[in-house]
Design a protein around this motif. Structure first.
Motif, PDB file in Angstrom:
ATOM      1  N   MET A  63       0.850  -1.185   0.000  1.00 58.53           N
ATOM      2  CA  MET A  63       0.000   0.000   0.000  1.00 58.53           C
ATOM      3  C   MET A  63       0.891   1.242   0.000  1.00 58.53           C
ATOM      4  O   MET A  63       1.844   1.326   0.769  1.00 58.53           O
ATOM      5  CB  MET A  63      -0.886   0.046   1.257  1.00 58.53           C
ATOM      6  CG  MET A  63      -1.722   1.303   1.348  1.00 58.53           C
ATOM      7  SD  MET A  63      -2.525   1.558   2.955  1.00 58.53           S
ATOM      8  CE  MET A  63      -1.155   2.254   3.894  1.00 58.53           C
ATOM      9  N   ARG A  64       0.593   2.201  -0.879  1.00 61.95           N
ATOM     10  CA  ARG A  64       1.240   3.520  -0.823  1.00 61.95           C
ATOM     11  C   ARG A  64       0.155   4.553  -0.581  1.00 61.95           C
ATOM     12  O   ARG A  64      -0.976   4.390  -1.051  1.00 61.95           O
ATOM     13  CB  ARG A  64       1.972   3.827  -2.135  1.00 61.95           C
ATOM     14  CG  ARG A  64       3.167   2.930  -2.397  1.00 61.95           C
ATOM     15  CD  ARG A  64       3.859   3.293  -3.705  1.00 61.95           C
ATOM     16  NE  ARG A  64       4.546   4.599  -3.625  1.00 61.95           N
ATOM     17  CZ  ARG A  64       5.181   5.141  -4.675  1.00 61.95           C
ATOM     18  NH1 ARG A  64       5.163   4.535  -5.862  1.00 61.95           N
ATOM     19  NH2 ARG A  64       5.792   6.300  -4.548  1.00 61.95           N
ATOM     20  N   ILE A  65       0.485   5.598   0.190  1.00 61.91           N
ATOM     21  CA  ILE A  65      -0.503   6.614   0.499  1.00 61.91           C
ATOM     22  C   ILE A  65       0.079   8.006   0.295  1.00 61.91           C
ATOM     23  O   ILE A  65       1.192   8.285   0.714  1.00 61.91           O
ATOM     24  CB  ILE A  65      -1.056   6.439   1.942  1.00 61.91           C
ATOM     25  CG1 ILE A  65      -2.083   7.513   2.187  1.00 61.91           C
ATOM     26  CG2 ILE A  65       0.078   6.294   2.959  1.00 61.91           C
ATOM     27  CD1 ILE A  65      -1.866   8.552   3.227  1.00 61.91           C
ATOM     28  N   PHE A  66      -0.681   8.848  -0.427  1.00 63.61           N
ATOM     29  CA  PHE A  66      -0.290  10.230  -0.659  1.00 63.61           C
ATOM     30  C   PHE A  66      -1.351  11.125  -0.024  1.00 63.61           C
ATOM     31  O   PHE A  66      -2.552  10.884  -0.185  1.00 63.61           O
ATOM     32  CB  PHE A  66      -0.187  10.539  -2.158  1.00 63.61           C
ATOM     33  CG  PHE A  66       0.953   9.823  -2.852  1.00 63.61           C
ATOM     34  CD1 PHE A  66       0.835   8.488  -3.215  1.00 63.61           C
ATOM     35  CD2 PHE A  66       2.138  10.492  -3.134  1.00 63.61           C
ATOM     36  CE1 PHE A  66       1.883   7.818  -3.843  1.00 63.61           C
ATOM     37  CE2 PHE A  66       3.190   9.828  -3.767  1.00 63.61           C
ATOM     38  CZ  PHE A  66       3.063   8.488  -4.125  1.00 63.61           C
ATOM     39  N   ASN A  67      -0.892  12.150   0.711  1.00 62.05           N
ATOM     40  CA  ASN A  67      -1.827  13.079   1.353  1.00 62.05           C
ATOM     41  C   ASN A  67      -2.435  14.029   0.328  1.00 62.05           C
ATOM     42  O   ASN A  67      -2.011  14.104  -0.821  1.00 62.05           O
ATOM     43  CB  ASN A  67      -1.071  13.901   2.415  1.00 62.05           C
ATOM     44  CG  ASN A  67      -0.652  13.078   3.615  1.00 62.05           C
ATOM     45  OD1 ASN A  67      -1.448  12.374   4.223  1.00 62.05           O
ATOM     46  ND2 ASN A  67       0.636  13.146   3.945  1.00 62.05           N
ATOM     47  N   GLU A  68      -3.401  14.804   0.810  1.00 61.66           N
ATOM     48  CA  GLU A  68      -4.088  15.782  -0.046  1.00 61.66           C
ATOM     49  C   GLU A  68      -3.104  16.751  -0.696  1.00 61.66           C
ATOM     50  O   GLU A  68      -3.299  17.201  -1.825  1.00 61.66           O
ATOM     51  CB  GLU A  68      -5.087  16.541   0.836  1.00 61.66           C
ATOM     52  CG  GLU A  68      -6.027  17.467   0.114  1.00 61.66           C
ATOM     53  CD  GLU A  68      -7.041  18.092   1.080  1.00 61.66           C
ATOM     54  OE1 GLU A  68      -7.386  17.452   2.101  1.00 61.66           O
ATOM     55  OE2 GLU A  68      -7.473  19.209   0.799  1.00 61.66           O
ATOM     56  N   ASP A  69      -2.017  17.081   0.034  1.00 63.98           N
ATOM     57  CA  ASP A  69      -1.058  18.070  -0.515  1.00 63.98           C
ATOM     58  C   ASP A  69      -0.029  17.408  -1.441  1.00 63.98           C
ATOM     59  O   ASP A  69       0.900  18.073  -1.910  1.00 63.98           O
ATOM     60  CB  ASP A  69      -0.344  18.821   0.621  1.00 63.98           C
ATOM     61  CG  ASP A  69       0.646  17.944   1.402  1.00 63.98           C
ATOM     62  OD1 ASP A  69       1.340  18.483   2.284  1.00 63.98           O
ATOM     63  OD2 ASP A  69       0.708  16.706   1.153  1.00 63.98           O
ATOM     64  N   GLY A  70      -0.171  16.099  -1.667  1.00 59.03           N
ATOM     65  CA  GLY A  70       0.737  15.419  -2.591  1.00 59.03           C
ATOM     66  C   GLY A  70       1.926  14.753  -1.925  1.00 59.03           C
ATOM     67  O   GLY A  70       2.679  14.023  -2.567  1.00 59.03           O
ATOM     68  N   GLU A  72       3.940  12.036   0.185  1.00 55.29           N
ATOM     69  CA  GLU A  72       3.750  10.605   0.425  1.00 55.29           C
ATOM     70  C   GLU A  72       4.053  10.303   1.890  1.00 55.29           C
ATOM     71  O   GLU A  72       5.067  10.763   2.419  1.00 55.29           O
ATOM     72  CB  GLU A  72       4.630   9.756  -0.485  1.00 55.29           C
ATOM     73  CG  GLU A  72       4.381   8.252  -0.283  1.00 55.29           C
ATOM     74  CD  GLU A  72       5.052   7.357  -1.319  1.00 55.29           C
ATOM     75  OE1 GLU A  72       5.904   7.832  -2.105  1.00 55.29           O
ATOM     76  OE2 GLU A  72       4.708   6.149  -1.329  1.00 55.29           O
ATOM     77  N   ALA A  73       3.163   9.569   2.543  1.00 55.27           N
ATOM     78  CA  ALA A  73       3.345   9.189   3.953  1.00 55.27           C
ATOM     79  C   ALA A  73       3.827   7.746   4.025  1.00 55.27           C
ATOM     80  O   ALA A  73       3.702   6.980   3.069  1.00 55.27           O
ATOM     81  CB  ALA A  73       2.037   9.346   4.711  1.00 55.27           C
ATOM     82  N   LYS A  74       4.357   7.374   5.206  1.00 56.45           N
ATOM     83  CA  LYS A  74       4.885   6.019   5.356  1.00 56.45           C
ATOM     84  C   LYS A  74       3.836   5.030   5.852  1.00 56.45           C
ATOM     85  O   LYS A  74       4.041   3.812   5.813  1.00 56.45           O
ATOM     86  CB  LYS A  74       6.084   6.022   6.330  1.00 56.45           C
ATOM     87  CG  LYS A  74       7.309   6.701   5.759  1.00 56.45           C
ATOM     88  CD  LYS A  74       8.492   6.576   6.701  1.00 56.45           C
ATOM     89  CE  LYS A  74       9.735   7.231   6.100  1.00 56.45           C
ATOM     90  NZ  LYS A  74      10.854   7.263   7.077  1.00 56.45           N
ATOM     91  N   ASN A  75       2.706   5.543   6.357  1.00 61.14           N
ATOM     92  CA  ASN A  75       1.707   4.604   6.858  1.00 61.14           C
ATOM     93  C   ASN A  75       0.342   5.293   6.920  1.00 61.14           C
ATOM     94  O   ASN A  75       0.262   6.529   6.863  1.00 61.14           O
ATOM     95  CB  ASN A  75       2.081   4.107   8.264  1.00 61.14           C
ATOM     96  CG  ASN A  75       1.481   2.750   8.577  1.00 61.14           C
ATOM     97  OD1 ASN A  75       0.667   2.227   7.813  1.00 61.14           O
ATOM     98  ND2 ASN A  75       1.875   2.177   9.701  1.00 61.14           N
ATOM     99  N   CYS A  76      -0.704   4.505   7.002  1.00 58.84           N
ATOM    100  CA  CYS A  76      -2.064   5.056   7.088  1.00 58.84           C
ATOM    101  C   CYS A  76      -2.978   3.979   7.676  1.00 58.84           C
ATOM    102  O   CYS A  76      -3.308   3.004   6.984  1.00 58.84           O
ATOM    103  CB  CYS A  76      -2.550   5.479   5.704  1.00 58.84           C
ATOM    104  SG  CYS A  76      -4.230   6.162   5.727  1.00 58.84           S
ATOM    105  N   GLY A  77      -3.338   4.140   8.939  1.00 57.79           N
ATOM    106  CA  GLY A  77      -4.099   3.090   9.621  1.00 57.79           C
ATOM    107  C   GLY A  77      -5.473   2.879   9.009  1.00 57.79           C
ATOM    108  O   GLY A  77      -5.881   1.747   8.745  1.00 57.79           O
ATOM    109  N   ASN A  78      -6.198   3.964   8.752  1.00 61.84           N
ATOM    110  CA  ASN A  78      -7.521   3.810   8.135  1.00 61.84           C
ATOM    111  C   ASN A  78      -7.385   3.281   6.712  1.00 61.84           C
ATOM    112  O   ASN A  78      -8.195   2.441   6.271  1.00 61.84           O
ATOM    113  CB  ASN A  78      -8.256   5.157   8.125  1.00 61.84           C
ATOM    114  CG  ASN A  78      -8.695   5.568   9.522  1.00 61.84           C
ATOM    115  OD1 ASN A  78      -9.177   4.741  10.291  1.00 61.84           O
ATOM    116  ND2 ASN A  78      -8.507   6.819   9.862  1.00 61.84           N
TER     117      ASN A  78
END
Ligand SMILES: N[C@H](CCC[C@H](N)C(=O)O)C(=O)O
Length: 291
Positions: A63-70, A72-78
């Protein structure tokens, strides 16, 4: 590009399956722009960011996750619960237990309820692994080998007592008397962007309701106020335990604006998170590659 919009307690992401939809695989430099475009409620779809479901060489899936501002984060529980539901419901996952690689490490997920028939998953449990506590691991400035427990820092002319925890992504936790009275919309971005945190930070406020219950609100790095933050709820339980507000090793109910999560920091040091995830819609995104 085909997408599925999902949410975990109102923390919503537009999910792009890259496992067998090659049109969802872009050039690396395009993902931040894609997240900003998709997240925009006026010119895009509207979300807290985007999630990519990819293949992995070290786990069952990635899983890769990018925030609204673009960013990239290292994790996302939800996000992990949404991805776990998607993978099981769409029969990519053959068993109710499987592993997902994140940039913060590999986590193990278990479909708790609804695994009897596909498309019916309601509740997912995730072993989020061990929290990282040293300042060097958050990361934040100060003695790299010390842990930040209820330490005073000044923001906007006032002193706030921070407890900092990384769940693969960084969280600053402040304990308050009333989460609804605290000016998080104002203070969140000030702390998020403080030079104290070289990679910025998520900011959570916690009101202790009892030895097994917390209220929690969050200003997310890169997305602002959200309805819930899974890694943040884990960080809140770790921080509250370190500050002796909670009974150790017990399941803790964390109330977030979008709903409740059950979090347990177990005897082996792993943090477990149980909660719901659901679909919002499927669709096709008008997006011109390499624009
Ligand atoms: N904004 C976070 C990523 C999303 C985490 C959150 N939505 C969760 O459920 O854990 C960060 O930049 O670290």
């Amino acid at each position: 590009m085909f997408f599925t919009k999902m949410h975990g307690l109102g923390n919503n992401y537009v999910v792009f399956n890259q496992l067998d939809e090659p049109e969802n695989i872009l050039e690396e430099h395009e993902y931040p722009d894609l997240s900003r475009y998709v997240s925009d409620v006026n010119f895009g779809i509207g979300s807290d960011g985007i999630i990519l479901i990819c293949s992995s060489n070290i786990a069952d899936f990635k899983m890769r996750i990018f925030n609204e501002d673009g960013s990239e984060a290292k994790n996302c529980g939800n996000g992990l619960r949404c991805v776990a539901k998607y993978l099981y419901d769409h029969m990519y996952a053959k068993s109710p237990r499987f592993s997902i690689e994140t940039r913060g490490g590999v986590v193990n997920v278990e479909i708790e309820e609804g695994f009897e028939q596909r498309q019916s998953v309601q509740s997912i449990t995730v072993d989020m692994g061990e929290p990282k506590l040293l300042k060097s691991m958050i990361p934040m400035k100060g003695d790299p080998f010390s842990i930040t427990i209820n330490e005073p820092y000044t923001f906007d002319g006032n002193v706030y007592y921070l407890t900092c925890v990384s769940m693969g992504n960084p969280h600053a936790i402040i304990f308050v008397d009333d989460v609804n009275a605290f000016p998080l919309e104002k203070l969140g971005p000030i702390i998020e962007n403080s030079s104290l945190f070289p990679e910025r930070i998520n900011v959570g406020i916690v009101q202790v309701k009892g030895p097994k219950e917390l209220d929690y609100r969050v200003w997310e790095r890169g997305s602002g106020m959200t309805m819930a933050c899974g890694t943040g709820a884990c960080a809140a339980v770790v921080a509250a335990t370190m500050n002796q507000y909670l009974e150790k090793y017990e399941p803790i109910i964390v109330h977030l604006p979008g709903g409740d999560l059950t979090i347990r920091w177990d005897e082996k040091g792993h943090v477990w998170k149980k909660g719901e995830a659901d679909y919002i819609c499927h669709g096709e995104l008008k997006y011109s590659k390499n624009k």
